[in-house]
Write an enzyme that holds these catalytic residues in place. Structure first.
Site, mmCIF file in Angstrom:
data_model
loop_
_atom_site.group_PDB
_atom_site.id
_atom_site.type_symbol
_atom_site.label_atom_id
_atom_site.label_comp_id
_atom_site.label_asym_id
_atom_site.label_seq_id
_atom_site.Cartn_x
_atom_site.Cartn_y
_atom_site.Cartn_z
ATOM 1 N N THR A 1 0.727 -1.108 0.097
ATOM 2 C CA THR A 1 0.263 -0.032 0.050
ATOM 3 C C THR A 1 0.775 1.056 0.024
ATOM 4 O OG1 THR A 1 -1.549 -1.111 1.138
ATOM 5 C CG2 THR A 1 -1.803 1.278 0.994
ATOM 6 N N PHE A 2 1.936 1.303 0.875
ATOM 7 C CA PHE A 2 2.592 2.325 0.744
ATOM 8 C C PHE A 2 3.496 2.530 -0.745
ATOM 9 C CE2 PHE A 2 5.696 5.184 2.822
ATOM 10 C CZ PHE A 2 7.068 5.076 1.998
ATOM 11 N N LYS B 1 -8.279 -2.195 -4.939
ATOM 12 C CA LYS B 1 -7.828 -3.269 -4.150
ATOM 13 C C LYS B 1 -9.076 -4.271 -4.407
ATOM 14 C CE LYS B 1 -6.113 -5.100 -0.054
ATOM 15 N NZ LYS B 1 -4.725 -5.248 0.158
ATOM 16 N N THR C 1 -9.092 -7.811 3.223
ATOM 17 C CA THR C 1 -9.447 -8.498 4.464
ATOM 18 C C THR C 1 -8.869 -7.646 5.482
ATOM 19 O OG1 THR C 1 -7.572 -9.707 4.888
ATOM 20 C CG2 THR C 1 -9.214 -11.020 3.482
ATOM 21 N N ASP D 1 -6.899 -0.511 3.057
ATOM 22 C CA ASP D 1 -5.937 -0.028 2.085
ATOM 23 C C ASP D 1 -6.694 1.134 1.369
ATOM 24 O OD1 ASP D 1 -4.331 -3.142 1.375
ATOM 25 O OD2 ASP D 1 -4.069 -1.774 2.961
ATOM 26 N N GLY E 1 -2.887 -6.235 -4.805
ATOM 27 C CA GLY E 1 -3.330 -7.486 -4.399
ATOM 28 C C GLY E 1 -3.436 -7.710 -2.852
ATOM 29 N N ALA E 2 -3.597 -8.800 -2.186
ATOM 30 C CA ALA E 2 -3.707 -9.082 -0.757
ATOM 31 C C ALA E 2 -2.557 -10.111 -0.386
ATOM 32 C CB ALA E 2 -4.849 -9.680 -0.387
ATOM 33 N N GLY E 3 -1.677 -9.704 0.379
ATOM 34 C CA GLY E 3 -0.476 -10.669 0.805
ATOM 35 C C GLY E 3 0.220 -10.842 -0.560
HETATM 36 N N1 LIG Z 1 9.032 2.683 3.845
HETATM 37 C C1 LIG Z 1 8.341 2.557 4.893
HETATM 38 N N2 LIG Z 1 8.686 3.536 5.799
HETATM 39 C C2 LIG Z 1 7.733 3.537 6.683
HETATM 40 N N3 LIG Z 1 6.899 2.824 7.020
HETATM 41 C C3 LIG Z 1 6.429 1.870 5.905
HETATM 42 C C4 LIG Z 1 7.063 1.858 4.802
HETATM 43 N N4 LIG Z 1 6.432 0.840 4.188
HETATM 44 C C5 LIG Z 1 5.285 0.516 4.674
HETATM 45 N N5 LIG Z 1 5.093 1.162 6.251
HETATM 46 C C6 LIG Z 1 4.322 0.958 7.128
HETATM 47 O O1 LIG Z 1 4.282 -0.701 7.333
HETATM 48 C C7 LIG Z 1 3.094 -1.038 7.654
HETATM 49 C C8 LIG Z 1 2.612 -2.254 6.383
HETATM 50 O O2 LIG Z 1 2.768 -1.578 5.034
HETATM 51 P P1 LIG Z 1 1.661 -1.585 3.976
HETATM 52 O O3 LIG Z 1 0.308 -1.479 4.588
HETATM 53 O O4 LIG Z 1 1.813 -0.917 2.930
HETATM 54 O O5 LIG Z 1 1.705 -3.180 3.707
HETATM 55 P P2 LIG Z 1 0.979 -4.092 2.525
HETATM 56 O O6 LIG Z 1 1.872 -5.131 1.862
HETATM 57 O O7 LIG Z 1 0.022 -3.270 1.656
HETATM 58 O O8 LIG Z 1 -0.015 -4.893 3.556
HETATM 59 P P3 LIG Z 1 -1.319 -5.914 3.205
HETATM 60 O O9 LIG Z 1 -0.888 -7.145 2.880
HETATM 61 O O10 LIG Z 1 -2.097 -5.868 4.521
HETATM 62 O O11 LIG Z 1 -1.953 -5.091 2.102
HETATM 63 C C9 LIG Z 1 2.126 0.170 7.192
HETATM 64 O O12 LIG Z 1 1.629 0.748 8.562
HETATM 65 C C10 LIG Z 1 2.831 1.117 6.552
HETATM 66 O O13 LIG Z 1 2.471 2.399 6.740
HETATM 67 C C1 LIG Z 2 -4.760 -9.337 6.764
HETATM 68 C C2 LIG Z 2 -3.640 -9.028 5.907
HETATM 69 N N1 LIG Z 2 -3.104 -7.631 6.234
HETATM 70 C C3 LIG Z 2 -3.917 -9.047 4.400
HETATM 71 N N2 LIG Z 2 -5.033 -8.157 3.945
HETATM 72 C C4 LIG Z 2 -4.157 -10.630 4.066
HETATM 73 C C5 LIG Z 2 -2.825 -11.366 4.012
HETATM 74 C C6 LIG Z 2 -2.920 -12.764 3.618
HETATM 75 C C7 LIG Z 2 -1.858 -13.654 4.034
HETATM 76 C C8 LIG Z 2 -2.049 -15.122 3.834
HETATM 77 C C9 LIG Z 2 -0.720 -15.963 3.979
HETATM 78 O O1 LIG Z 2 0.155 -15.855 3.219
HETATM 79 O O2 LIG Z 2 -0.638 -16.473 5.213
HETATM 80 MG MG LIG Z 3 -1.731 -3.059 1.546
#
Ligand SMILES: Nc1ncnc2c1ncn2[C@@H]1O[C@H](COP(=O)(O)OP(=O)(O)OP(=O)(O)O)[C@@H](O)[C@H]1O
Ligand SMILES: C[C@H](N)[C@H](N)CCCCCC(=O)O
Ligand SMILES: [Mg+2]
Length: 229
Positions: A29-30, A45, A49, A56, A115-117
């Site tokens: 998401t970042f 998105k 979940t 997101d 995506g998710a994960g």
């Molecule tokens: N480069 C960064 N510097 C500081 N904080 C970060 C950075 N990248 C991500 N974060 C923080 O880490 C946490 C997880 O990041 P993010 O939500 O983007 O992950 P994600 O891969 O999108 O997770 P999900 O699978 O749930 O969608 C968030 O609180 C985000 O603000």
């Molecule tokens: C809840 C989380 N922030 C994501 N939306 C979903 C991540 C699914 C991960 C599943 C796995 O690889 O074990």
């Molecule tokens: Mg995300």
């Protein structure tokens, strides 16, 4: 630094890109927010979940300030912070890929899909996130942590995507700079690291806006060198 792996291509002819990651919480998401800002893109998105406070799409709006009409509704959203297949089962639902279609969007619009994960997250008994990626047909950007462990996770993700002949545009590394891991990912993955985003003290609109120069290669690759206001 690795020469671009698309020497013959100045741009990828695509109306969007799919942001996946080597894991959940790696910064999809970042990174998606920084891409939406830099590419002047819309966001979607398809499968979310977890509780609303962790969603997101609102985070994208907070970080980019884009109009909510440029953020498309999830096709599926389930309250439990679990793998989509499990979160759906917990509310007696089953994710049907037939119900996940690209939102109607303008001919000039560029869509960043998150995506998710990671790529092999199950959606139901038959399909995983990678199957949705195939169906949507967009080139993929892989978000990878920068630290120890990321080489294996990134190469595994690459191998999965390539086994389905999915076009991987490149990797964006997220976290403290790690030139050794960057070089290893490019060498052993035969893939371009398109950007390295730093670990930031705070995650805000200004933070995301400040990252635009780091995404120059992505804007070039997707032909989105638009003059941002
Ligand atoms: N480069 C960064 N510097 C500081 N904080 C970060 C950075 N990248 C991500 N974060 C923080 O880490 C946490 C997880 O990041 P993010 O939500 O983007 O992950 P994600 O891969 O999108 O997770 P999900 O699978 O749930 O969608 C968030 O609180 C985000 O603000
Ligand atoms: C809840 C989380 N922030 C994501 N939306 C979903 C991540 C699914 C991960 C599943 C796995 O690889 O074990
Ligand atoms: Mg995300």
């Amino acid at each position: 630094m690795k020469e671009t792996i698309f020497p013959g291509k100045t741009t990828l002819n695509s109306a969007g890109l799919f942001v996946t990651g080597t894991d959940t919480e790696v910064g999809k998401t970042f990174v998606a927010a920084s891409l939406v800002k830099a590419l002047k893109a819309s966001y979607w998105k398809p499968i979310q979940t977890g509780p609303f406070k962790d969603h997101d799409s609102p985070e994208i709006q907070r970080l980019t300030g884009i109009d909510e009409t440029s953020i498309y509704s999830c096709s599926y959203s389930f309250p439990d912070p679990l793998s989509p297949h499990a979160a759906a089962k917990n509310v007696d639902k089953v994710i049907d890929l037939e119900n996940i279609r690209l939102p109607e969007h303008g001919a000039e619009e560029f869509l960043v899909v998150e995506g998710a994960g990671g790529v092999l997250v199950p959606l139901n008994d038959d399909f995983m996130m990678i199957d949705l990626i195939v169906r949507l047909g967009f080139p993929v950007v892989i978000v990878a942590r920068s630290g120890l462990g990321t080489i294996n996770h990134t190469l595994l993700t690459l191998e999965s995507l390539r086994s389905r002949e999915i076009n991987v545009a490149g990797v964006i590394m997220n976290g403290p700079a790690n030139p050794g891991n960057r070089n290893a990912i490019e060498k052993y993955g035969d893939i371009e690291v398109l950007a390295e985003l730093p670990q930031c003290d705070d995650v805000s609109f200004n933070t995301i806006a400040s990252l635009k120069p780091k995404l120059q290669r992505v804007t070039e690759l997707f032909g989105r060198n638009v003059n941002n206001d």
